[in-house]
Design a protein around this motif. Structure first.
Motif, short mmCIF file in Angstrom:
data_model
loop_
_atom_site.label_atom_id
_atom_site.label_comp_id
_atom_site.label_asym_id
_atom_site.label_seq_id
_atom_site.Cartn_x
_atom_site.Cartn_y
_atom_site.Cartn_z
N ARG A 29 0.92 -1.17 -0.03
CA ARG A 29 0.01 0.06 -0.02
C ARG A 29 0.88 1.31 -0.13
NH1 ARG A 29 -3.63 2.85 4.25
NH2 ARG A 29 -4.94 3.85 2.88
N LEU A 30 1.79 1.26 0.71
CA LEU A 30 2.69 2.48 0.94
C LEU A 30 3.48 2.58 -0.32
CD1 LEU A 30 3.84 4.82 2.44
CD2 LEU A 30 6.07 3.12 3.15
N ALA A 31 4.13 1.38 -1.01
CA ALA A 31 4.68 1.51 -2.49
C ALA A 31 3.79 2.04 -3.30
CB ALA A 31 5.22 -0.01 -2.66
N SER A 32 2.53 1.57 -3.40
CA SER A 32 1.51 2.06 -4.58
C SER A 32 1.34 3.71 -4.25
CB SER A 32 0.24 1.54 -4.22
OG SER A 32 0.36 0.31 -4.66
N SER A 54 17.15 4.14 0.25
CA SER A 54 17.59 4.02 -1.36
C SER A 54 18.74 3.02 -1.64
CB SER A 54 17.87 5.59 -2.02
OG SER A 54 19.02 5.99 -1.52
N GLY A 55 19.59 3.12 -0.40
CA GLY A 55 20.70 1.93 -0.59
C GLY A 55 20.44 0.60 -0.21
N ARG A 56 19.20 0.35 0.17
CA ARG A 56 18.74 -1.05 0.69
C ARG A 56 18.26 -1.60 -0.60
NH1 ARG A 56 21.96 -0.97 4.42
NH2 ARG A 56 21.78 0.52 5.83
N ARG A 57 18.20 -2.95 -0.50
CA ARG A 57 17.84 -3.80 -1.55
C ARG A 57 16.30 -3.96 -1.69
NH1 ARG A 57 17.08 -9.83 -1.58
NH2 ARG A 57 17.97 -9.67 0.48
N ARG A 58 15.73 -3.78 -0.31
CA ARG A 58 14.12 -3.91 -0.28
C ARG A 58 13.65 -2.45 0.32
NH1 ARG A 58 15.61 -9.08 2.10
NH2 ARG A 58 15.19 -7.84 4.02
N ARG A 59 14.00 -1.47 -0.43
CA ARG A 59 13.82 -0.07 -0.03
C ARG A 59 12.31 0.14 0.30
NH1 ARG A 59 12.27 5.07 -2.92
NH2 ARG A 59 10.97 3.89 -4.54
N HIS A 60 11.33 -0.28 -0.04
CA HIS A 60 10.00 -0.01 0.19
C HIS A 60 9.59 -0.56 1.85
CE1 HIS A 60 9.07 0.87 -3.83
NE2 HIS A 60 8.52 2.05 -3.15
N HIS A 62 12.03 -0.72 4.27
CA HIS A 62 12.62 0.20 5.19
C HIS A 62 11.76 1.33 5.23
CE1 HIS A 62 16.13 -2.27 5.77
NE2 HIS A 62 15.95 -2.72 4.60
N LEU A 63 11.50 1.97 4.20
CA LEU A 63 10.45 2.99 4.15
C LEU A 63 9.40 2.98 4.68
CD1 LEU A 63 10.79 4.31 0.37
CD2 LEU A 63 11.70 5.54 2.45
N ALA A 64 8.65 1.78 4.61
CA ALA A 64 7.32 1.39 5.55
C ALA A 64 7.78 1.40 6.92
CB ALA A 64 6.64 0.06 4.95
N ALA A 65 8.81 1.15 7.25
CA ALA A 65 9.29 0.85 8.72
C ALA A 65 9.36 2.29 9.37
CB ALA A 65 10.35 -0.24 8.91
N ARG A 66 10.10 3.22 8.46
CA ARG A 66 10.08 4.31 8.87
C ARG A 66 8.67 5.15 9.16
NH1 ARG A 66 14.15 2.36 8.10
NH2 ARG A 66 16.25 2.93 9.08
N PHE A 67 7.76 4.91 8.13
CA PHE A 67 6.63 5.52 8.06
C PHE A 67 5.75 4.90 9.45
CE2 PHE A 67 2.00 5.63 7.22
CZ PHE A 67 1.98 6.83 6.45
N ALA A 68 5.79 3.77 9.93
CA ALA A 68 5.21 2.92 11.00
C ALA A 68 5.76 3.75 11.97
CB ALA A 68 5.32 1.73 11.12
N ALA A 69 7.10 4.15 12.16
CA ALA A 69 7.72 4.61 13.11
C ALA A 69 7.35 6.17 13.55
CB ALA A 69 9.15 4.89 13.01
N LYS A 70 7.17 6.79 12.50
CA LYS A 70 6.54 8.32 12.54
C LYS A 70 5.14 8.21 13.04
CE LYS A 70 9.19 9.72 8.80
NZ LYS A 70 9.73 11.00 8.83
N HIS A 129 5.82 -7.99 3.46
CA HIS A 129 4.36 -7.62 3.42
C HIS A 129 4.18 -6.48 4.52
CE1 HIS A 129 3.65 -10.66 0.52
NE2 HIS A 129 4.15 -11.49 1.24
N LEU A 130 4.50 -6.73 5.89
CA LEU A 130 4.25 -5.70 6.55
C LEU A 130 5.25 -5.08 7.47
CD1 LEU A 130 1.32 -8.06 8.29
CD2 LEU A 130 0.90 -5.91 7.09
N ALA A 131 5.27 -4.00 7.65
CA ALA A 131 6.18 -3.19 8.59
C ALA A 131 5.51 -2.78 10.06
CB ALA A 131 6.91 -1.93 7.76
N ILE A 132 6.35 -2.95 10.94
CA ILE A 132 5.60 -2.41 12.35
C ILE A 132 6.83 -1.83 13.12
CG2 ILE A 132 6.48 -4.63 13.70
CD1 ILE A 132 3.68 -4.43 15.26
N ALA A 133 6.28 -0.53 14.00
CA ALA A 133 7.03 0.05 14.69
C ALA A 133 6.57 0.30 16.17
CB ALA A 133 7.56 1.52 14.24
N PHE A 134 7.52 0.17 17.13
CA PHE A 134 6.86 0.45 18.44
C PHE A 134 7.78 1.53 19.14
CE2 PHE A 134 6.61 -0.53 22.99
CZ PHE A 134 5.24 -0.74 23.23
N ALA A 135 7.28 2.76 19.47
CA ALA A 135 7.85 3.70 20.12
C ALA A 135 7.44 3.77 21.62
CB ALA A 135 7.35 4.99 19.54
N VAL A 136 8.51 4.09 22.39
CA VAL A 136 8.45 4.24 24.11
C VAL A 136 9.29 5.64 24.15
CG1 VAL A 136 9.09 3.43 26.09
CG2 VAL A 136 8.46 1.70 24.40
#
Length: 145
Positions: A29-32, A54-60, A62-70, A129-136
């Motif tokens: 969904r994020l990639a789309s 952009s330097g990662r093989r599975r760029r989306h 890593h982006l999704a994980a950062r989106f989840a973190a935000k 398929h999924l990215a998750i983030a947990f913030a404390v």
């Protein structure tokens, strides 16, 4: 061995307040979204985040994980994208060890200061398929009764 602090005479708790947030993102969904709206990446992610991913093989992933973190940080702060808090106010950076760390700017930094945030931790994970983030966020001051 660490000893527990004794409760003050006025009944105030010596235990710091802890704010938590979590988010789960569907990578496809994020990639789309990023493909359909090319300017969106620059609105959501900082240059440092885009460069790292952009330097990662599975760029989306890593982006999704950062989106989840935000999103997780917005939830922990209790703001969402309100009160002037923007996507780029929360940045995921990596320590020399590779461990993800948070850097706040703008309104997010101001809200965190008002809340008494003294330390922040983030945990990221992703599959194909999924990215998750947990913030404390650990804050000065006791939990309100």
């Amino acid at each position: 061995m660490r000893r527990w602090q004794q409760m003050p005479a006025d009944g105030a708790s010596p235990v710091p307040r802890v704010l938590v947030g979590t988010d789960l993102v569907a990578i496809d969904r994020l990639a789309s979204m990023l493909t359909a709206q090319p300017d969106l990446a620059g609105e959501v992610f900082t240059e440092r985040e885009l460069s790292y991913c952009s330097g990662r093989r599975r760029r989306h992933e890593h982006l999704a994980a950062r989106f989840a973190a935000k999103e997780a940080v917005f939830k922990a702060l209790g703001t969402g994208l309100a009160g002037g808090v923007g996507w780029r106010d929360v940045e995921v950076v990596n320590a020399a060890s590779g461990r993800p760390r948070l850097r706040l700017a703008g309104a997010a930094r101001s809200v965190a200061g008002t809340a008494g945030v003294r330390s922040m931790e983030i945990s990221l994970s992703h599959t194909a398929h999924l990215a998750i983030a947990f913030a404390v966020l650990v804050c000065d001051g006791a939990v309100a009764p």
